[in-house]
Design a protein around this motif. Sequence first.
Motif: not given
Length: 241
Positions: A71-86
């Motif tokens: 789930l490592a990639a899912v974990a990274r992308q979930w965190r990125a999902m909360w980066d509003l700049s993206q």
Amino acid sequence: MIGQMRRESSTVVALVGEVPDTLLAEVARSPNVSLARPPEGVEDSVEAATQALQHASRGAAPYIVVPADPLAAVARQWRAMWDLSQGPRGAAGFEASAAEVLAAWRAGRFELPDYYLDVVGSQPADAGPDFYLGPLRAARPRRIAVAVAAGSPAPTGSAATSGSTVTTDRTVTTDRTVTTGGTMTIGDTATTGGSGPALRVLDALRSLPYGPWWPPLDEIIDTARHFFPGALSEGQRTLTP
């Protein structure tokens, strides 16, 4: 169909977070802990973790530590999902990673480890949302443990609730084994010669609580979709060192 519970005699623990090679080497010196590394040269994170978990399933040590997670990639992308700049691309990245890992899971390529141990010893206080201490722990609170290095600040935001690193009277309870009376001492300073972080990891392994098995992975992914990091109560923002 993937079963509801692993049947091997070992307890498999995925080590995530701040996990340097020096920490792994110290933890692996404990006589009751074995290390199952992902193979070299495998670039796909799901495949690398899958092979490591398959190797762990054939192990015989009481505890098998796996420094990899499907789930490592899912974990990274979930965190990125909360980066509003993206913007909306953060959510698209999460969905793409989720689809890939769900396809592998439905094909029977892997099942989740017995436990996750999140090492947050050198993680800064403003590290941001943590998938493991947020939605994954919300899905199964007693399947996530935390090891905090002495003297390091505890993370905020999606930190674990207290009790995730509970020290017991050396009684170890898992789905398959119960060991009491100090007959399973998985590590101390004399045994491992390890640093403070290594001893914290070993103590967390010794204190893993009993709890229900993981729900289906698609339910975990759906929990992550709807999990808001800021919704945690103040009592859930404190780590127990």
